[in-house]
Structures are given as structure tokens and as C-alpha cells.
Design a protein around this motif. Structure first.
Motif, short mmCIF file in Angstrom:
data_model
loop_
_atom_site.label_atom_id
_atom_site.label_comp_id
_atom_site.label_asym_id
_atom_site.label_seq_id
_atom_site.Cartn_x
_atom_site.Cartn_y
_atom_site.Cartn_z
N MET A 106 0.85 -1.19 0.00
CA MET A 106 0.00 0.00 0.00
C MET A 106 0.88 1.25 0.00
O MET A 106 1.80 1.37 0.80
N THR A 107 0.63 2.16 -0.90
CA THR A 107 1.41 3.39 -0.97
C THR A 107 0.91 4.38 0.05
O THR A 107 -0.22 4.29 0.54
N SER A 108 1.77 5.37 0.37
CA SER A 108 1.37 6.37 1.37
C SER A 108 0.16 7.16 0.92
O SER A 108 -0.62 7.64 1.74
N SER A 109 -0.03 7.29 -0.38
CA SER A 109 -1.17 8.07 -0.88
C SER A 109 -2.50 7.35 -0.68
O SER A 109 -3.55 7.98 -0.67
N THR A 110 -2.45 6.01 -0.51
CA THR A 110 -3.69 5.26 -0.31
C THR A 110 -3.89 4.86 1.14
O THR A 110 -4.91 4.27 1.48
N LEU A 111 -2.92 5.15 2.01
CA LEU A 111 -3.07 4.85 3.42
C LEU A 111 -4.16 5.70 4.05
O LEU A 111 -4.35 6.86 3.69
N LYS A 112 -4.86 5.12 5.00
CA LYS A 112 -5.88 5.85 5.73
C LYS A 112 -5.60 5.73 7.23
O LYS A 112 -5.25 4.65 7.71
N ALA A 113 -5.71 6.83 7.92
CA ALA A 113 -5.59 6.83 9.38
C ALA A 113 -6.88 7.36 9.95
O ALA A 113 -7.21 8.54 9.79
N SER A 114 -7.63 6.50 10.58
CA SER A 114 -8.93 6.88 11.12
C SER A 114 -8.99 6.51 12.59
O SER A 114 -9.46 5.42 12.96
N PRO A 115 -8.50 7.38 13.46
CA PRO A 115 -8.60 7.11 14.90
C PRO A 115 -10.05 6.87 15.30
O PRO A 115 -10.98 7.44 14.71
N LEU A 116 -10.26 6.04 16.29
CA LEU A 116 -11.60 5.74 16.76
C LEU A 116 -12.30 7.02 17.21
O LEU A 116 -11.74 7.81 17.94
N ARG A 117 -13.50 7.23 16.72
CA ARG A 117 -14.29 8.42 17.10
C ARG A 117 -15.20 8.02 18.27
O ARG A 117 -16.04 7.12 18.15
N LEU A 118 -15.06 8.72 19.38
CA LEU A 118 -15.87 8.45 20.55
C LEU A 118 -16.54 9.73 21.03
O LEU A 118 -16.05 10.83 20.79
N SER A 119 -17.64 9.57 21.74
CA SER A 119 -18.32 10.69 22.36
C SER A 119 -18.68 10.30 23.78
O SER A 119 -19.20 9.20 24.02
N THR A 120 -18.40 11.20 24.72
CA THR A 120 -18.73 10.89 26.11
C THR A 120 -20.24 10.84 26.33
O THR A 120 -20.69 10.32 27.35
N ALA A 121 -21.00 11.36 25.38
CA ALA A 121 -22.46 11.31 25.49
C ALA A 121 -23.03 9.96 25.07
O ALA A 121 -24.20 9.67 25.30
N SER A 122 -22.20 9.12 24.47
CA SER A 122 -22.67 7.82 23.98
C SER A 122 -22.81 6.83 25.13
O SER A 122 -22.01 6.80 26.07
N ALA A 123 -23.82 5.98 25.05
CA ALA A 123 -24.06 4.97 26.09
C ALA A 123 -22.93 3.95 26.16
O ALA A 123 -22.68 3.35 27.21
N SER A 124 -22.24 3.75 25.04
CA SER A 124 -21.18 2.75 25.00
C SER A 124 -19.80 3.35 25.27
O SER A 124 -18.79 2.65 25.13
N PHE A 125 -19.75 4.62 25.67
CA PHE A 125 -18.46 5.28 25.78
C PHE A 125 -17.51 4.57 26.75
O PHE A 125 -16.34 4.34 26.42
N GLU A 126 -17.99 4.23 27.93
CA GLU A 126 -17.10 3.64 28.94
C GLU A 126 -16.45 2.36 28.43
O GLU A 126 -15.24 2.18 28.57
N ALA A 127 -17.24 1.49 27.84
CA ALA A 127 -16.69 0.23 27.34
C ALA A 127 -15.72 0.46 26.20
O ALA A 127 -14.63 -0.13 26.14
N ASP A 128 -16.11 1.34 25.27
CA ASP A 128 -15.24 1.63 24.12
C ASP A 128 -13.95 2.32 24.56
O ASP A 128 -12.87 2.04 24.04
N PHE A 129 -14.07 3.21 25.52
CA PHE A 129 -12.92 3.96 26.04
C PHE A 129 -11.92 3.02 26.70
O PHE A 129 -10.71 3.06 26.43
N LYS A 130 -12.39 2.13 27.56
CA LYS A 130 -11.50 1.19 28.24
C LYS A 130 -10.83 0.24 27.26
O LYS A 130 -9.65 -0.09 27.41
#
Length: 459
Positions: A1-25
Motif C-alpha cells: 500500500m502506498t502512502s497516498s492510499t493509506l488511511k488513518a482513522s482514529p476511533l471516534r468516541l463521544s462521552t455522550a454515547s451509552a457505550s463510551f465507557e466500554a469503548d474507552f476502556k
């Protein structure tokens, strides 16, 4: 994979989400447990070096680093080697090393004055009480070598040791031959020298290293801990290394002191949306480029700003030489977290207790009092973590993996020890004696009680 096709997508979280604690840990999870095979191999190496000394170190250096040295003498660096390396550098690099060293020394001298001096006082009955602070006699510094060389790490370890008053600083630095196991090859050449990093040797000159040996891995840690005919035993070992080095340091603790067992590098950015988003993206990259397990997290109450940072990540990633490592780190362990407020972001930061904490805000001093746990706190948009890594002055050897909850950056105090001072006067013995007698008899330790009782009354 070339650098031009690489994707960096950090996990998007929201503290308002019901699943935040589990996803955060789940995102924070990292185990410091060493691989069982590594632990066993390291245990064997430590025992072998303890028993055979120089001969074992030479054997492992041939096997792992490809250096065919006939004796340990061939693996020792001289002061002339350091000076030659320093003189060979371009002027701009020499000045950078010297300027960084001067700032690091100045900071640690202030640290010593504030927390590293002896003190005493006399109470009302004339009894002297205090603390005597003395430096360690000899310390060992492990410096990664070969292509992955860190002269800045050498400065950060050696200079506070000098400021503390340590008498001898022994450096070990692997210099693997091309094609050795350490460089990923099948076998080394016939050289006894290997790949010596000129900047590391020059930094040793600037920092005032006493002696140095071109050895690495668990065998180097063992040589420092137990001593050999050539390598002197030290009182404490500091400095970063790979999994084998970390496992070895853990095992020799008790025979010698160690600084810490470091995990993957981390950065946490608290942003209020006032800083250029490309600056924040690059700050996240600055830790992600270390390795795939490094962690970069953004906490921000502005959802639109978080999206702008993601856009800058997408734009800038293809320009990075270490794009694949950055992408793997951000995809595997990175996170962009939308918080309800900056106050909540500060509370989450305290839970994480990060190695590096950037407060990228127009009002950094408003939020700093709320922050309790971090290895180093970088205040304001212009204070990039990278400045702390190299030349700001404070030490860049920092607690990782939430250990900032109970531990501190490397400092002058790590190269000192403290002894209590007690001088009881005749009057003081009359005050303290009855207390000691009562408590000693309560514990059933009669000799303790009698020793105190004998000093009651006249001489």
C-alpha cells in the motif's frame, strides 16, 4: 500500500454515547506483561552473564549484533572516540547538542536546588533531625544504538546524573553489524565495530559519559547489574530499550535500581478548538510515528473542530516518511473523543494519566489546576511535545501506561539517595525515651525498651 492510499482513522468516541465507557476502556488497554518466551530467554542470558562474565557478553554480542570481538577491550569506546565524533559533526549539529545540553542541565540544577539538597533542624529540646542527600556512586545508562539511535535520550539520562553528583556514568550502546540479528539480517560481518551512530557518540562527549561499551540487549543489562572483569557493576540502570531490555531490567531490580519499565509512547491533547488543526494533527503524528503500539488521543468539546483535525490527518499523512507506522498506530490505538466540556476533558485526562499531555488552549492556565496526573504537561498552542523531547529542559524520560498516577519523570532525585539524620540530645532522650519504652514493651521487644530506658536520668 502506498502512502497516498493509506488511511488513518482514529476511533471516534463521544462521552455522550451509552457505550463510551466500554469503548474507552478497550481503546486504552495495553498489557505490560512480557512474552513468556522472552522472559525465559532473558532469564537464561542473565544467569549466563552472571556466571561467565565477559565471555558470555562476547558470545551474545557475536550472536545478536554480529560483532566479532576477541575481547571486551575491542568493544569499549574511548573519550577520544567521543571527541572525534563531536568534532566530525557539522557546526549546526554541534551547536544543537550543546544548546540542548545547556537547557537540560539548567533545568536539573534548579530541580536539585528545590528538591535534592540535604536539610536539618533542631527541635525545642536540641535534638537534630534531618535528611542527608548523597549521589549514587556509579550508574549505567542504556542507549539504543544502530540506526534507531537517540542522542537526546543520552542527554536526558546522563546530565541529571552528573548534576546529582554521580561519580561514574557507564554507557552501553549496541552497534550491530549490518546483516546482524539486531538489524533483521541472517548474520553479521567479521567486524568488531558495527554501526556507530556519530550523534550518540558526540552526545556522550557533551554529556560527560565516563566509560562506554558497544554492547546491548539483556546481556548489557546483566553486565551492568552484576559486573564482569571489564564492565563495572553499577548501582542503578536507566534508559530505554526493547522488550528484552525491559524484561532484563525488571529481573535485575533489587540487585540494582532501575528507572522504570516503559510502555509504548503516548500523547494526549486537550484542545478547545483555538489551535490550528494541522498543528494538532502533526502533534498526534509525533507520537504515532514511534511505533504501531504508540497511542495518540485528542479530547475536545468541539465536534466540528475534531472533524477538521481528521481532515488534516488525511491531508498530511501521505507526506510522512513513516506513514505506515503512523496509520497503524492511529487505527489501532488512536482516538478522537468528543467531550461535553473542557472540564470533562480534564477529568478524563486524569483517568488516562498520559505520558505527554498537551493543553492546546487559548487559556491553558485555566485548565492546568484541574490536571493531576501526567508525565509532562505542555501548556499552550506553541508548546509542541517535540520541544520537550529535545531541548526545552525538563526530562523526556516519563512514566507511561497510566503510571503517572504514582510515578514521576526521570530527574536528579533518581540519581540520589536519602539518609535520615538523628542526633538526640540528653534532654531529648528524656522526652523520647518513655515513649519508646512504652511502644517497645507493647510490641514485646524488651531490648528495644531497655536501650531507651538506660538513657533516662543521668549519664
Amino acid at each position: 500500500m502506498t502512502s497516498s492510499t493509506l488511511k488513518a482513522s482514529p476511533l471516534r468516541l463521544s462521552t455522550a454515547s451509552a457505550s463510551f465507557e466500554a469503548d474507552f476502556k478497550a481503546r486504552l488497554h495495553w498489557s505490560a506483561d512480557a512474552d513468556a518466551a522472552i522472559e525465559q530467554r532473558v532469564a537464561d542470558i542473565l544467569t549466563d552473564v552472571q556466571q561467565r562474565g565477559d565471555a558470555a557478553v562476547l558470545d551474545y554480542t557475536r550472536r545478536f549484533d554480529g560483532l566479532q570481538a576477541a575481547s571486551m577491550t575491542a568493544l569499549e569506546l574511548s573519550q577520544a572516540d567521543f571527541k572525534e565524533a563531536f568534532d566530525s559533526l557539522p557546526a549546526v549539529q554541534r551547536e544543537a547538542l550543546q544548546n540542548a545540553a545547556a537547557r537540560i542541565r539548567s533545568y536539573h540544577e534548579a530541580q536539585k536546588k528545590a528538591s535534592g539538597e540535604s536539610w536539618s533542624y533542631r527541635d525545642a529540646d536540641g535534638t537534630l533531625l534531618g535528611q542527608k542527600v548523597t549521589p549514587l556512586d556509579r550508574v549505567g545508562i542504556y542507549v539504543p544504538g544502530g540506526k534507531a539511535a537517540y542522542p537526546s535520550s543520552l542527554l536526558m539520562n546522563a546530565i541529571p546524573a552528573h548534576v546529582a553528583g554521580v561519580g561514574e556514568i557507564i554507557m552501553v550502546v549496541p552497534t550491530p553489524a549490518k546483516g546482524s540479528v539486531a538489524t533483521g539480517g541472517a548474520g553479521g560481518d567479521a567486524s568488531a565495530q558495527g554501526e556507530r551512530n556519530v550523534l550518540v557518540l558526540a552526545a556522550a562527549y557533551v554529556a560527560g559519559v565516563t566509560r562506554a561499551f558497544t554492547i546491548g540487549g539483556a546481556q548489557a543489562v546483566a553486565a551492568l547489574a552484576y559486573g564482569t572483569a571489564t564492565v563495572p557493576a553499577v548501582d542503578k540502570i536507566t534508559g530505554p530499550g526493547n522488550a528484552y531490555v525491559a524484561a532484563a531490567k525488571r529481573r535485575v531490580f533489587g540487585t540494582v535500581g532501575i528507572d522504570m519499565i516503559a510502555g509504548p509512547s503516548e500523547i494526549l491533547v486537550l484542545a478547545d478548538g483555538s489551535t490550528r488543526p494541522d498543528w494538532i494533527a502533526m502533534d498526534l503524528f509525533s507520537q504515532a510515528e514511534h511505533d504501531e503500539l504508540a497511542q495518540s488521543i485528542l479530547l475536545c468539546p468541539d465536534a466540528d473542530y475534531i472533524e477538521r483535525v481528521q481532515q488534516e490527518i488525511d491531508r498530511l499523512l501521505p507526506t510522512m516518511p513513516r506513514a505506515e507506522i503512523i496509520a497503524a498506530s492511529l487505527n489501532g490505538r488512536g482516538a478522537l473523543i468528543h467531550t461535553r466540556s473542557m472540564e470533562e476533558a480534564c477529568a478524563i485526562s486524569n483517568r488516562i494519566a498520559p505520558e505527554h499531555l498537551e493543553v492546546s488552549s487559548s487559556e491553558p492556565h485555566r485548565w492546568e489546576p484541574l490536571l493531576k496526573h501526567a508525565g509532562a504537561i505542555f501548556l499552550g498552542a506553541y508548546t509542541s511535545e517535540s520541544l520537550g523531547d529535545y531541548c526545552a529542559g525538563p526530562n523526556h524520560v516519563l512514566p507511561t501506561s497510566s503510571t503517572a498516577r504514582f510515578s514521576s519523570p526521570l530527574g536528579v532525585y533518581d540519581f540520589q539517595k536519602r539518609s535520615s539524620l538523628i542526633e538526640v540530645s540528653h534532654a531529648g532522650a528524656q522526652v523520647l525515651g518513655p515513649i519508646a519504652v512504652t511502644l517497645a514493651e507493647g510490641e514485646g521487644l524488651q531490648a528495644h525498651a531497655e536501650a531507651a530506658r538506660m538513657r533516662l536520668g543521668g549519664v
